[in-house]
Design an enzyme around this catalytic site. Sequence first.
Site, PDB file in Angstrom:
ATOM      1  N   ASP A 115       2.928  -1.698 -10.199  1.00 15.43           N
ATOM      2  CA  ASP A 115       4.190  -2.229  -9.532  1.00 15.43           C
ATOM      3  C   ASP A 115       4.044  -3.788  -9.416  1.00 15.43           C
ATOM      4  O   ASP A 115       4.782  -4.267  -8.598  1.00 15.43           O
ATOM      5  CB  ASP A 115       4.338  -1.719  -8.056  1.00 15.43           C
ATOM      6  CG  ASP A 115       5.797  -1.469  -7.471  1.00 15.43           C
ATOM      7  OD1 ASP A 115       6.668  -1.197  -8.467  1.00 15.43           O
ATOM      8  OD2 ASP A 115       6.025  -1.752  -6.299  1.00 15.43           O
ATOM      9  N   GLY A 153       0.797  -1.382   0.078  1.00 12.46           N
ATOM     10  CA  GLY A 153       0.057  -0.172  -0.009  1.00 12.46           C
ATOM     11  C   GLY A 153       0.858   1.240   0.027  1.00 12.46           C
ATOM     12  O   GLY A 153       0.201   2.477  -0.002  1.00 12.46           O
ATOM     13  N   LYS A 159       6.595  -1.099 -13.520  1.00 16.15           N
ATOM     14  CA  LYS A 159       7.764  -1.647 -13.208  1.00 16.15           C
ATOM     15  C   LYS A 159       8.163  -2.542 -14.386  1.00 16.15           C
ATOM     16  O   LYS A 159       7.236  -3.666 -14.613  1.00 16.15           O
ATOM     17  CB  LYS A 159       7.680  -2.399 -11.862  1.00 16.15           C
ATOM     18  CG  LYS A 159       9.079  -3.082 -11.514  1.00 16.15           C
ATOM     19  CD  LYS A 159       9.098  -3.306 -10.159  1.00 16.15           C
ATOM     20  CE  LYS A 159       8.189  -4.249  -9.575  1.00 16.15           C
ATOM     21  NZ  LYS A 159       8.171  -4.465  -8.091  1.00 16.15           N
ATOM     22  N   TRP A 194       2.095   2.879  -2.503  1.00 10.70           N
ATOM     23  CA  TRP A 194       2.190   3.794  -3.488  1.00 10.70           C
ATOM     24  C   TRP A 194       0.814   4.295  -3.256  1.00 10.70           C
ATOM     25  O   TRP A 194       0.863   6.090  -3.433  1.00 10.70           O
ATOM     26  CB  TRP A 194       2.051   3.201  -4.667  1.00 10.70           C
ATOM     27  CG  TRP A 194       3.673   2.941  -5.221  1.00 10.70           C
ATOM     28  CD1 TRP A 194       4.648   2.805  -4.546  1.00 10.70           C
ATOM     29  CD2 TRP A 194       3.806   2.750  -6.942  1.00 10.70           C
ATOM     30  NE1 TRP A 194       5.917   2.646  -5.434  1.00 10.70           N
ATOM     31  CE2 TRP A 194       5.178   2.630  -6.663  1.00 10.70           C
ATOM     32  CE3 TRP A 194       3.231   2.723  -7.916  1.00 10.70           C
ATOM     33  CZ2 TRP A 194       6.045   2.201  -7.933  1.00 10.70           C
ATOM     34  CZ3 TRP A 194       4.005   2.465  -8.977  1.00 10.70           C
ATOM     35  CH2 TRP A 194       5.504   2.088  -8.984  1.00 10.70           C
ATOM     36  N   ASP A 217      -4.799  -6.475  -5.651  1.00  9.41           N
ATOM     37  CA  ASP A 217      -3.598  -7.281  -5.455  1.00  9.41           C
ATOM     38  C   ASP A 217      -4.086  -8.545  -4.943  1.00  9.41           C
ATOM     39  O   ASP A 217      -4.969  -8.700  -4.333  1.00  9.41           O
ATOM     40  CB  ASP A 217      -2.713  -6.562  -4.514  1.00  9.41           C
ATOM     41  CG  ASP A 217      -1.452  -7.049  -4.635  1.00  9.41           C
ATOM     42  OD1 ASP A 217      -0.928  -8.439  -4.509  1.00  9.41           O
ATOM     43  OD2 ASP A 217      -0.288  -6.397  -4.920  1.00  9.41           O
ATOM     44  N   ASP A 235      -6.972 -11.520  -8.434  1.00 11.00           N
ATOM     45  CA  ASP A 235      -6.037 -11.348  -9.341  1.00 11.00           C
ATOM     46  C   ASP A 235      -6.273 -10.499 -10.722  1.00 11.00           C
ATOM     47  O   ASP A 235      -7.394 -10.403 -11.266  1.00 11.00           O
ATOM     48  CB  ASP A 235      -5.879 -13.009 -10.031  1.00 11.00           C
ATOM     49  CG  ASP A 235      -4.797 -13.048 -10.900  1.00 11.00           C
ATOM     50  OD1 ASP A 235      -3.885 -12.261 -11.470  1.00 11.00           O
ATOM     51  OD2 ASP A 235      -4.370 -14.467 -11.568  1.00 11.00           O
TER      52      ASP A 235
END
Length: 222
Positions: free
Chosen positions: A134, A75, A174, A77, A94, A110
């Site tokens: 991320d 958490g 990322k 970000w 997540d 998911d």
Amino acid sequence: MSRSGKDPDRRVKTAKKRTASQVRWLERQLNDPYVKQAKADGYRSRAAYKLIELDERFSLIRKSRRVVDLGIAPGGWSQVIRAKVPKAKIVGIDLLPTEPIEGVIIFEMDFMDDAAPAALEDALGGAPDLVLSDMAANTVGHKQTDHLRTMALVEAGAWFATETLEKGGAFVAKVLAGGTDVELLTLLKKHFTSVKHAKPPASRKGSSEWYVVAQGFKGRDS
């Protein structure tokens, strides 16, 4: 204490139930100035500073009104977004459980689930102007396989961004060493006016992670 904030004498004693790699990880955590700063600032992870540093360079957050945080756990970000733009609507997702964050809607599911994109859009109540990712796949120890699995998540996030972002919006994800794959880079350059790679100082020097920052979404007709 060194100028970097590291304590060269801080060591973790090897316990019977700890492997050598676990001991090295613990030593790195204990000596990491970003970990210490995160605790002091109330952030859940050192990753918060990666977004802060990316924002300082690319001005991603200040004008954001609706944000999607892909791979939100733990958490950090979303905490940064809340601190910088308290009125922004934030939705995160997540597979891992994430402790509640005031003002943030969190889905424990998911992102690759067919129902996930619609759930995020419905919860947001409008087109996002910033999509953050991320996400990274669980590693299996095979470099090429790990790269492909993570890049599949990045590509899914990019497609979600190009299908949902409002015009002028941004996508940050990322990626691993080597940057963005050619097909994905082509997709981003088609839909965004600016696509750049960056490695924020908070990323560990030995880490293979980089971030792709795509800004100026051209719209779905591009």
